[in-house]
Design a protein around this motif. Structure first.
Motif, PDB file in Angstrom:
ATOM      1  N   TYR A 178       2.573   0.207  -5.872  1.00  0.00           N
ATOM      2  CA  TYR A 178       1.965   0.780  -4.675  1.00  0.00           C
ATOM      3  C   TYR A 178       0.482   1.026  -4.925  1.00  0.00           C
ATOM      4  O   TYR A 178       0.114   1.750  -5.853  1.00  0.00           O
ATOM      5  N   THR A 179      -0.346   0.406  -4.103  1.00  0.00           N
ATOM      6  CA  THR A 179      -1.790   0.511  -4.263  1.00  0.00           C
ATOM      7  C   THR A 179      -2.384   1.415  -3.171  1.00  0.00           C
ATOM      8  O   THR A 179      -1.720   1.726  -2.195  1.00  0.00           O
ATOM      9  N   GLN A 180      -3.626   1.800  -3.342  1.00  0.00           N
ATOM     10  CA  GLN A 180      -4.275   2.664  -2.373  1.00  0.00           C
ATOM     11  C   GLN A 180      -4.450   1.938  -1.027  1.00  0.00           C
ATOM     12  O   GLN A 180      -4.684   0.732  -0.996  1.00  0.00           O
ATOM     13  N   VAL A 181      -4.338   2.688   0.064  1.00  0.00           N
ATOM     14  CA  VAL A 181      -4.600   2.118   1.386  1.00  0.00           C
ATOM     15  C   VAL A 181      -6.069   1.686   1.453  1.00  0.00           C
ATOM     16  O   VAL A 181      -6.968   2.419   1.046  1.00  0.00           O
ATOM     17  N   ASN A 182      -6.283   0.459   1.935  1.00  0.00           N
ATOM     18  CA  ASN A 182      -7.622  -0.142   2.046  1.00  0.00           C
ATOM     19  C   ASN A 182      -8.301  -0.384   0.692  1.00  0.00           C
ATOM     20  O   ASN A 182      -9.526  -0.469   0.608  1.00  0.00           O
ATOM     21  N   GLN A 183      -7.509  -0.522  -0.355  1.00  0.00           N
ATOM     22  CA  GLN A 183      -8.053  -0.882  -1.674  1.00  0.00           C
ATOM     23  C   GLN A 183      -8.684  -2.269  -1.586  1.00  0.00           C
ATOM     24  O   GLN A 183      -8.059  -3.204  -1.089  1.00  0.00           O
ATOM     25  N   PRO A 200       0.827  -1.210   0.000  1.00  0.00           N
ATOM     26  CA  PRO A 200       0.000   0.000   0.000  1.00  0.00           C
ATOM     27  C   PRO A 200       0.860   1.257   0.000  1.00  0.00           C
ATOM     28  O   PRO A 200       1.997   1.256   0.498  1.00  0.00           O
ATOM     29  N   ASN A 201       0.294   2.322  -0.549  1.00  0.00           N
ATOM     30  CA  ASN A 201       1.043   3.557  -0.747  1.00  0.00           C
ATOM     31  C   ASN A 201       1.001   4.457   0.500  1.00  0.00           C
ATOM     32  O   ASN A 201       0.259   5.435   0.552  1.00  0.00           O
ATOM     33  N   TYR A 202       1.803   4.095   1.511  1.00  0.00           N
ATOM     34  CA  TYR A 202       2.019   4.945   2.683  1.00  0.00           C
ATOM     35  C   TYR A 202       3.366   4.568   3.279  1.00  0.00           C
ATOM     36  O   TYR A 202       4.077   3.719   2.720  1.00  0.00           O
TER      37      TYR A 202
END
Length: 400
Positions: free
Chosen positions: A204-209, A179-181
């Motif tokens: 990197y994917t969205q958080v909570n995707q 995820p992206n953070y």
């Protein structure tokens, strides 16, 4: 009539014993009469990732319960706050705990973006911050603080264990997702540090995707030797289910950290069999303190403890040891910090001691999801990958 020499000696001895007893009784009464030490628990307790913070909180409270509602012999009051995985909200709650509730200690810290946000406001306020999960790299090295201790790890290190495992296993080409953070970026950095092969791509994917079908289709087309992911909480449940549904689990090795654990395995069960994880904790670690912890946690909460639970339980035991050594005087910050640094407790995860940056030197294990003796999916410890390992950023910390 004047007393004899023997009588005078006996009288002196009795008076000395009475005086000593009086002092000990007064000290004991002083300790027991102290006001409760206020501790803030600040973690992510709701949303898809709420299971992580709940495991932290439940284990911390279990430790206090085992000790009769006290830490170090002193009654404690725990004030719980849910940051909802929102850094701004986390800062507001930290300020409320410090200014309104007058806590001496804050523990928890589930996600790195929130911990990064609260780290400076808490430590600069002179409040001890005991992290029991997130370990963002900026506060491990140059940004280290004498007021911050971690019972978990620097974000990079557990991922380094899987980088080492991938290298040892001979994988040449690995596809990486996170995820992206902050923690996601640290995860990739950690994996790459000890992996000697080629990273085909780092996504990197969205958080909570919730949906990873596009990413899974893309990685499949690259035909990697293995896939490495870091997807904690509900993200991990969704990714592993979709990876299995695509027919890849068991075909392309899935390596992970904080993706399948005590918080997510109950939702995945047999769907996760075959996954390999790097972790600082496994429920089947063979020591007396872990056996008691697992037994009591399972009995009280009806589930197997995760690494988040283990790290938070260790935070309770660390505080118990330090409060006891200082007689409950957490306001004597130098003495309390020195007592914390001793780490005079037995970790459920095995060897544990603090480095100069006040992050632990500890083991990292390879754990596989496999069927246990009863035929149920379980986390099975396959041995140590990195033994009594310290993070590589401690040299950037100027503390001693």
């Amino acid at each position: 009539m004047n007393p004899s020499s023997t009588q005078r000696k006996n009288m002196t001895s009795r008076l000395t014993r009475i005086a000593l007893l009086t002092c000990l009784t007064a000290a004991s009464m002083s300790l027991s009469a102290q006001q409760a030490i206020k501790i803030g628990f600040l973690g992510t307790l709701s949303g898809p990732a709420g299971a992580l913070g709940q495991d932290q909180y439940d284990a911390f409270m279990l430790g206090i319960s085992q000790l009769g509602g006290k830490l170090g012999g002193v009654t404690v009051q725990v004030i719980k706050e849910d940051d909802q995985l929102k850094p701004d909200l986390g800062v507001q709650q930290a300020q409320k705990l410090i200014e309104k509730d007058k806590v001496s200690i804050i523990t928890g810290g589930t996600f790195s973006n929130v911990l990064m946000a609260i780290h400076k406001p808490v430590t600069e306020a002179g409040v001890f911050l005991i992290g029991s999960n997130a370990g963002p790299s900026p506060i491990t090295g140059k940004g280290c603080s004498p007021m911050f201790f971690s019972t978990s790890w620097n974000n990079d290190t557990q991922h380094e264990s899987m980088g080492q495992y991938a290298t040892d296993s001979g994988y040449k080409r690995v596809y990486v997702l996170a995820p992206n953070y902050q923690a996601g970026k640290d995860a990739v950095s950690g994996f790459k540090f000890l992996f000697k092969g080629q990273i085909i791509d780092e996504v990197y994917t969205q958080v909570n995707q919730p949906d990873y079908s596009a990413e899974i289709s893309q990685l499949q087309s690259e035909k990697p030797d293995a896939v490495y992911v870091f997807y904690p909480g509900g993200m991990g449940v969704n990714f592993v289910k979709q990876y299995q549904q695509a027919g890849l689990l068991g075909k392309i090795p899935l390596l992970s950290t904080a993706t399948v654990d005590g918080t997510t395995l109950p939702a995945l069960k047999e769907l996760a069999i075959g996954l390999i994880a790097g972790t600082p904790y496994s429920p089947d670690i063979d020591n007396s303190q872990n056996k008691k912890f697992v037994t009591d946690f399972t009995k009280k909460y009806g589930r197997i403890p995760s690494q988040y639970a283990a790290q938070s339980y260790d935070a309770a035991m660390l505080l118990d040891s330090a409060i006891r050594k200082t007689g409950g005087r957490v306001d004597n910050k130098e003495a309390f910090r020195a007592a914390l640094k001793l780490a005079d407790f037995k970790s459920v995860a095995g060897p544990f001691r603090f480095n100069n940056n006040q992050f632990p030197i500890r083991n990292y294990y390879r754990v596989e999801v496999a069927k246990d003796a009863s035929g149920q999916a379980a986390l099975v410890n396959k041995g140590v990958v990195l033994k009594e390992y310290s993070d590589r950023l401690h040299t950037q910390c100027e503390m001693k």
